[in-house]
Design an enzyme around this catalytic site. Structure first.
Site, PDB file in Angstrom:
ATOM      1  N   GLU A 227      19.565 -39.186 -81.290  1.00 30.75           N
ATOM      2  CA  GLU A 227      19.721 -39.981 -80.067  1.00 30.75           C
ATOM      3  C   GLU A 227      18.556 -39.785 -79.092  1.00 30.75           C
ATOM      4  O   GLU A 227      18.117 -40.740 -78.439  1.00 30.75           O
ATOM      5  CB  GLU A 227      21.049 -39.664 -79.382  1.00 30.75           C
ATOM      6  CG  GLU A 227      22.292 -39.944 -80.214  1.00 30.75           C
ATOM      7  CD  GLU A 227      22.398 -41.382 -80.706  1.00 30.75           C
ATOM      8  OE1 GLU A 227      21.701 -42.265 -80.172  1.00 30.75           O
ATOM      9  OE2 GLU A 227      23.176 -41.615 -81.651  1.00 30.75           O
ATOM     10  N   ASP A 246      10.892 -50.593 -88.265  1.00 39.30           N
ATOM     11  CA  ASP A 246      11.151 -49.666 -87.166  1.00 39.30           C
ATOM     12  C   ASP A 246       9.941 -49.558 -86.241  1.00 39.30           C
ATOM     13  O   ASP A 246       9.887 -48.698 -85.368  1.00 39.30           O
ATOM     14  CB  ASP A 246      11.538 -48.290 -87.700  1.00 39.30           C
ATOM     15  CG  ASP A 246      10.437 -47.636 -88.543  1.00 39.30           C
ATOM     16  OD1 ASP A 246       9.406 -48.302 -88.812  1.00 39.30           O
ATOM     17  OD2 ASP A 246      10.605 -46.467 -88.934  1.00 39.30           O
ATOM     18  N   ASP A 287      23.818 -34.224 -91.131  1.00 47.10           N
ATOM     19  CA  ASP A 287      22.897 -33.331 -90.416  1.00 47.10           C
ATOM     20  C   ASP A 287      21.998 -32.537 -91.358  1.00 47.10           C
ATOM     21  O   ASP A 287      20.801 -32.391 -91.114  1.00 47.10           O
ATOM     22  CB  ASP A 287      23.683 -32.359 -89.531  1.00 47.10           C
ATOM     23  CG  ASP A 287      24.047 -32.967 -88.178  1.00 47.10           C
ATOM     24  OD1 ASP A 287      24.013 -34.215 -88.057  1.00 47.10           O
ATOM     25  OD2 ASP A 287      24.369 -32.200 -87.249  1.00 47.10           O
TER      26      ASP A 287
END
Length: 316
Positions: A227, A246, A287
């Site tokens: 984030e 991107d 993660d």
């Protein structure tokens, strides 16, 4: 690796509004089994509400591309003070100072190539793996009790009028809201160019740091890394479209988001069938499956801190 050619028209299309924002605030607070970031949905809702945001973001994008092409670098250290705003209904949601500090520690490792899994980057990408060189310091923790079971993604947690906490010095400090978001959302960030009144990052309390409420497979603090990447102007690596862009030239073109921990090599069916960089922080993997930024992403993040950049006020 893909080439990046971005016209003004393409830039405007990139920031066009396509989807409605999910504003549900009564979703059960169960742990997510797949990563779900609402940053793009929130952006599209903000663009719909404020047509001038697209203009500001186009200007930021033009500045960013020029800085990357001319290889301008940030002179001086970038140290980000972090204000953590904790909104809690239950004791578990009122996460400990230890859990908060563990998240700051993860950010410092991930953005400075000090994470233990950095050396796991495959040889194919070793030439573009990057030490971003940005540090984070915990400035203060603000806590507030609430009766809300979940907050949704309409920025309610950032507004005192809806029972939340307003950001503190958002032009010089990164505000991080920790609360139960709901709807399976792990977190979301505001991209550069948005209102300072809502600027920052929101993360569900079940995915913060390394201890306490941190819930596997999102218990290594990488939700915040992902984030904060958005907050520093990074897009999802698949460009939020099938074989999308991107806006970074050294990341492979991805079909779409990846989940779990894909076996390497994972090939894209996009043009050239490149091996996807599934271990990039801006994918949707677990993660333990994400552990690198690329050099192009570093340049993109650095550009916003240059003199004239959208986050230049954060420079020391």
């Amino acid at each position: 690796m893909k080439k990046l050619i971005l016209s003004a028209a393409a830039c405007l299309m990139l920031f066009s509004c396509q989807n409605e924002q999910n504003e549900s605030t009564n979703e059960p607070a169960t742990a997510a089994t797949q990563r779900k970031c609402a940053s793009q949905d929130v952006l599209e809702a903000q663009l719909k509400a404020d047509p001038t945001l697209a203009i500001r973001m186009n200007e930021i994008e033009a500045f960013t591309q020029k800085a990357m092409l001319t290889k301008r670098l940030v002179n001086g250290k970038i140290e980000i003070p972090v204000v953590v705003n904790v909104l809690y209904r239950t004791t578990a949601e009122n996460i400990s100072a230890t859990q908060i500090q563990s998240q700051i520690d993860v950010l410092n490792k991930d953005f400075n190539a000090l994470n233990s899994d950095y050396n796991s980057v495959p040889a194919l990408f070793s030439g573009v793996k990057a030490n971003v060189g940005i540090t984070f310091v915990l400035d203060q923790v603000v806590r507030k009790s609430t009766t809300k079971t979940s907050w949704g993604t309409n920025d309610a947690m950032k507004k005192t009028s809806s029972g939340g906490l307003a950001p503190i010095s958002p032009t010089t400090k990164l505000n991080l809201w920790v609360c139960t978001i709901g709807g399976g959302i792990l977190g979301y960030a505001q991209f550069p160019g948005g209102s300072s009144a809502t600027d920052g990052v929101a993360i569900d309390s079940k995915y913060v740091g390394l201890s306490g409420t941190a819930n596997a497979p999102y218990n290594l603090g990488r939700t915040a890394t992902h984030e904060v990447g958005h907050w520093m102007n990074l897009r999802h690596i698949w460009g939020d479209a099938n074989c999308g862009s991107d806006l970074v030239s050294d990341t492979p073109t991805h079909n779409t988001s990846n989940f779990g921990v894909p076996a390497y090599p994972h090939y894209s069916t996009c043009t050239g069938t490149p091996v996807e960089m599934t271990m990039n922080y801006m994918d949707y993997t677990d993660d333990r499956g994400m552990y690198m930024f690329s050099t192009g992403q570093k340049s993109r993040m650095s550009a916003i801190f240059l003199s004239g950049g959208s986050r230049a006020s954060f420079r020391l």
